[in-house]
Design an enzyme around this catalytic site. Structure first.
Site, PDB file in Angstrom:
ATOM      1  N   LYS A   1       1.022  -1.307   0.087  1.00 57.95           N
ATOM      2  CA  LYS A   1       0.017   0.139   0.080  1.00 57.95           C
ATOM      3  C   LYS A   1       1.016   1.372   0.010  1.00 57.95           C
ATOM      4  O   LYS A   1       0.714   2.251  -0.681  1.00 57.95           O
ATOM      5  CB  LYS A   1      -0.978   0.100   1.127  1.00 57.95           C
ATOM      6  N   ASN A   2       1.746   1.182   0.987  1.00 58.58           N
ATOM      7  CA  ASN A   2       2.700   2.512   0.837  1.00 58.58           C
ATOM      8  C   ASN A   2       3.649   2.619  -0.018  1.00 58.58           C
ATOM      9  O   ASN A   2       4.203   3.859  -0.111  1.00 58.58           O
ATOM     10  CB  ASN A   2       3.430   2.484   2.267  1.00 58.58           C
ATOM     11  N   CYS A   7      -4.708  12.880  13.366  1.00 60.71           N
ATOM     12  CA  CYS A   7      -5.038  11.670  13.064  1.00 60.71           C
ATOM     13  C   CYS A   7      -4.917  10.897  14.210  1.00 60.71           C
ATOM     14  O   CYS A   7      -4.275  11.288  15.350  1.00 60.71           O
ATOM     15  CB  CYS A   7      -4.443  10.911  11.784  1.00 60.71           C
ATOM     16  N   ARG A  12       0.986  14.255  13.437  1.00 63.68           N
ATOM     17  CA  ARG A  12       1.472  13.783  11.959  1.00 63.68           C
ATOM     18  C   ARG A  12       1.382  15.328  11.144  1.00 63.68           C
ATOM     19  O   ARG A  12       0.614  15.495  10.168  1.00 63.68           O
ATOM     20  CB  ARG A  12       0.599  13.002  11.104  1.00 63.68           C
ATOM     21  N   LEU A  56       7.156  19.720   7.218  1.00 60.24           N
ATOM     22  CA  LEU A  56       8.474  19.685   6.448  1.00 60.24           C
ATOM     23  C   LEU A  56       8.307  19.634   5.078  1.00 60.24           C
ATOM     24  O   LEU A  56       9.203  19.980   4.063  1.00 60.24           O
ATOM     25  CB  LEU A  56       8.977  18.329   6.968  1.00 60.24           C
ATOM     26  N   ASP A 112       5.265   0.625  11.897  1.00 62.62           N
ATOM     27  CA  ASP A 112       3.941  -0.108  11.439  1.00 62.62           C
ATOM     28  C   ASP A 112       3.954  -1.673  11.900  1.00 62.62           C
ATOM     29  O   ASP A 112       2.824  -2.059  11.526  1.00 62.62           O
ATOM     30  CB  ASP A 112       3.825  -0.024   9.912  1.00 62.62           C
ATOM     31  N   ARG A 142      -8.380  -0.439   5.182  1.00 64.83           N
ATOM     32  CA  ARG A 142      -7.617   0.531   4.584  1.00 64.83           C
ATOM     33  C   ARG A 142      -6.289  -0.157   3.992  1.00 64.83           C
ATOM     34  O   ARG A 142      -5.641   0.722   3.104  1.00 64.83           O
ATOM     35  CB  ARG A 142      -7.145   1.659   5.374  1.00 64.83           C
TER      36      ARG A 142
HETATM   37  C1  UD1 Z   1       4.773   6.895   6.558  1.00 68.53           C
HETATM   38  C2  UD1 Z   1       3.677   5.700   6.126  1.00 68.53           C
HETATM   39  C3  UD1 Z   1       3.240   5.215   7.672  1.00 68.53           C
HETATM   40  C4  UD1 Z   1       4.385   5.000   8.725  1.00 68.53           C
HETATM   41  C5  UD1 Z   1       5.402   6.061   8.315  1.00 68.53           C
HETATM   42  C6  UD1 Z   1       6.633   5.933   9.554  1.00 68.53           C
HETATM   43  C7  UD1 Z   1       2.714   5.969   4.136  1.00 68.53           C
HETATM   44  C8  UD1 Z   1       1.419   6.443   3.086  1.00 68.53           C
HETATM   45  N1  UD1 Z   1       2.609   6.003   5.457  1.00 68.53           N
HETATM   46  O1  UD1 Z   1       3.866   7.836   6.863  1.00 68.53           O
HETATM   47  O2  UD1 Z   1       2.644   3.773   7.521  1.00 68.53           O
HETATM   48  O3  UD1 Z   1       3.902   4.713   9.879  1.00 68.53           O
HETATM   49  O4  UD1 Z   1       5.452   6.623   7.113  1.00 68.53           O
HETATM   50  O5  UD1 Z   1       7.410   4.928   8.926  1.00 68.53           O
HETATM   51  O6  UD1 Z   1       3.587   5.476   3.479  1.00 68.53           O
HETATM   52  N2  UD1 Z   1       6.790  14.744  10.674  1.00 68.53           N
HETATM   53  C9  UD1 Z   1       6.817  16.004  10.818  1.00 68.53           C
HETATM   54  N3  UD1 Z   1       6.608  17.103   9.919  1.00 68.53           N
HETATM   55  C10 UD1 Z   1       6.169  16.547   8.762  1.00 68.53           C
HETATM   56  C11 UD1 Z   1       6.273  15.316   8.438  1.00 68.53           C
HETATM   57  C12 UD1 Z   1       6.663  14.327   9.196  1.00 68.53           C
HETATM   58  O7  UD1 Z   1       7.192  16.284  12.100  1.00 68.53           O
HETATM   59  O8  UD1 Z   1       5.939  17.362   7.555  1.00 68.53           O
HETATM   60  C13 UD1 Z   1       7.080  13.740  11.719  1.00 68.53           C
HETATM   61  C14 UD1 Z   1       5.918  12.913  12.031  1.00 68.53           C
HETATM   62  O9  UD1 Z   1       5.007  13.518  12.838  1.00 68.53           O
HETATM   63  C15 UD1 Z   1       6.472  11.819  12.427  1.00 68.53           C
HETATM   64  C16 UD1 Z   1       7.777  11.518  11.706  1.00 68.53           C
HETATM   65  O10 UD1 Z   1       7.830  12.807  11.087  1.00 68.53           O
HETATM   66  O11 UD1 Z   1       6.665  11.730  13.704  1.00 68.53           O
HETATM   67  C17 UD1 Z   1       7.606  10.565  10.526  1.00 68.53           C
HETATM   68  O12 UD1 Z   1       6.566  10.853   9.826  1.00 68.53           O
HETATM   69  P1  UD1 Z   1       6.422  10.327   8.332  1.00 68.53           P
HETATM   70  O13 UD1 Z   1       7.873   9.558   7.792  1.00 68.53           O
HETATM   71  O14 UD1 Z   1       6.376  11.640   7.533  1.00 68.53           O
HETATM   72  O15 UD1 Z   1       5.353   9.703   8.042  1.00 68.53           O
HETATM   73  P2  UD1 Z   1       4.122   9.354   6.970  1.00 68.53           P
HETATM   74  O16 UD1 Z   1       5.042   9.562   5.707  1.00 68.53           O
HETATM   75  O17 UD1 Z   1       3.040  10.261   7.161  1.00 68.53           O
END
Ligand code: UD1
Length: 420
Positions: free
Chosen positions: A22-23, A116, A121, A125, A307, A399
């Site tokens: 999925k990811n 969420c 989240r 960034l 995950d 999902r």
């Molecule tokens: C993706 C995966 C999710 C997995 C996660 C971590 C997908 C669709 N989802 O989620 O299944 O659990 O990676 O491996 O691929 N953060 C910020 N600012 C930002 C972006 C992220 O502070 O702009 C923080 C988040 O709150 C979190 C960390 O960075 O603490 C990692 O998040 P991120 O890698 O972005 O997760 P997702 O990409 O949303």
């Protein structure tokens, strides 16, 4: 609404075929926005999140031809540049369209994803990186509005934190940007690697694929030709079924899998006493008499994935001794704890750390799924709980797990999907 009824199982036996990730599929679907041809994708999982993103693209004007596990996407007629709240609220990964739409049209609006279940989240960034590339970003009425009338410019981006969808978003934006973009502290997850490899094979030169420093040579706004590809196997689905084998003390073979994406998961299962036979694209987990306690810290790839944290917690309830599980990525990803406790698990929480006192005799009851991976942890617990476990709110599970009850049913689990 559907729920799952699970009866205690002695042992499972057989083979489970792993679906596409999925990811990986989500950024690859968003990537079609960069293409000037029909993009043909194979090995898509049949899960709700994929339909959600395809619906979003279709709303924006893309042409979608979906068969069972394949889809052909043509975005040449895409004309809308606004991803509205009704879709974004159901799936935060909708933010993945921001980079490619902005890079192609010089304008994009995406509803703010908001909080969420597993934590705040934020997407700061993503936005900061796009601003460095010359985008003007404003937050108005709950929407991110990004403009770059003269296109995006390649630049130096250093992510303060490793972000998976953030890296994917910026790689896609950089693909059509003017000049070269360097991303430092990029995510190295296999799903990001596949996105980079496909773009690289489609004429967007990317150096450093699979490392923390990516160099993307933009096409100066030219759309690209993307050849047919198959989505990589879902390492989290694979890990979940390996945990099903471990918790039920079974011999299970998972097929169509990429063992090298599962290094940290296999190593923790080994520490817990499991043994495996590894082949090029299959893993057999063998029965082990006892489960040993474990220490887990979730981190970015290639370390142990967040995950898989919930599923390992379910497994740790059956270990002989005290396991310590530390969640470092998301601040609120322990919602499965109270449900596992209701089934009789002995777990205490202190901030980001859970202490699991095994082995507990679990009892089946009604439990509530709270997020995608928490749902599968409850299913795993249900496989070994005495009596009957009803897992409610499985729309979370739908999902991201393709036909979970069928796959588990085929290897002997007593599991049924029923209507509330
Ligand atoms: C993706 C995966 C999710 C997995 C996660 C971590 C997908 C669709 N989802 O989620 O299944 O659990 O990676 O491996 O691929 N953060 C910020 N600012 C930002 C972006 C992220 O502070 O702009 C923080 C988040 O709150 C979190 C960390 O960075 O603490 C990692 O998040 P991120 O890698 O972005 O997760 P997702 O990409 O949303």
């Amino acid at each position: 609404m559907d729920y799952l009824k699970i009866l205690k199982n002695k042992q499972l036996n057989g083979e489970i075929r792993i679906s596409g990730a999925k990811n990986a599929s989500l950024p690859l679907i968003a990537m079609t926005i960069l293409a000037k041809n029909n993009v043909s994708m194979k090995n898509l999982p049949k899960v709700a999140d994929i339909n959600t993103l395809l619906k979003l693209l279709s709303n924006l004007g893309a042409n979608i031809d979906k068969q069972e596990h394949c889809v052909v996407v043509n975005t040449t007629a895409l004309h809308e540049t606004k991803a509205t709240y009704d879709i974004v609220k159901t799936m935060r990964a909708s933010i993945l369209v921001l980079g490619p739409i902005l890079a192609r049209f010089g304008h994009c609006e995406v509803s703010l994803p908001g909080g969420c279940a597993i934590g705040q989240r934020p997407v700061d960034l993503h936005l900061k990186a796009l601003q460095s590339m010359g985008a003007n970003i404003q937050i108005k009425g709950g929407y991110i509005e990004a403009t770059a009338p003269n296109g995006l410019q390649g630049c130096e981006i250093i992510f303060d934190k490793i972000t998976v969808t953030g890296t994917a978003n910026i790689v896609m934006a950089a693909a059509l940007a003017h000049g070269i973009t360097n991303i430092t502290n990029a995510a190295r997850e296999p799903e990001v690697v596949q996105l980079c490899e496909i773009l690289n094979a489609s004429g967007v030169k990317i150096d450093g694929i699979g490392t923390a420093v990516l160099t993307i040579h933009g096409t100066n706004g030219s759309l690209i030709n993307i050849n047919e590809f198959a989505v990589i196997p879902d390492r989290i689905e694979a890990g979940t079924y390996l945990c099903a084998g471990a918790i039920t003390n079974s011999e299970l073979t998972i097929t169509s899998v990429e063992p090298k994406h599962l290094g940290a998961v296999l190593s923790k299962l080994e520490e817990m006493g499991s043994t495996f036979t590894l082949k090029e694209d299959s893993i057999t987990i063998h029965p082990s008499k006892t489960i040993k306690p474990v220490k887990i810290v979730t981190q970015e790839y290639p370390a142990f994935p967040t995950d898989m944290q919930a599923q390992f917690m379910a497994l740790a309830t059956q270990a002989d001794g005290v396991s310590i599980i530390e969640e470092r990525l998301f601040e609120n990803r322990f919602m499965h704890v109270s449900e596992l406790q209701r089934m009789g698990a002995d777990i205490s929480l202190n901030g980001h750390t859970a202490t699991v006192n095994g082995k507990s005799e679990l009892s089946g009851t009604d439990v509530m799924a709270t997020d995608l991976r928490a749902s599968s942890a409850l299913v795993l617990a249900g496989l070994v709980a005495n009596g009957e476990t009803d897992v409610h709110r499985i729309y979370h599970l739908d999902r991201g797990y393709d036909a979970l009850e069928k796959k588990l049913g085929n290897v002997g689990a007593n599991i049924q999907r029923l209507k509330e």
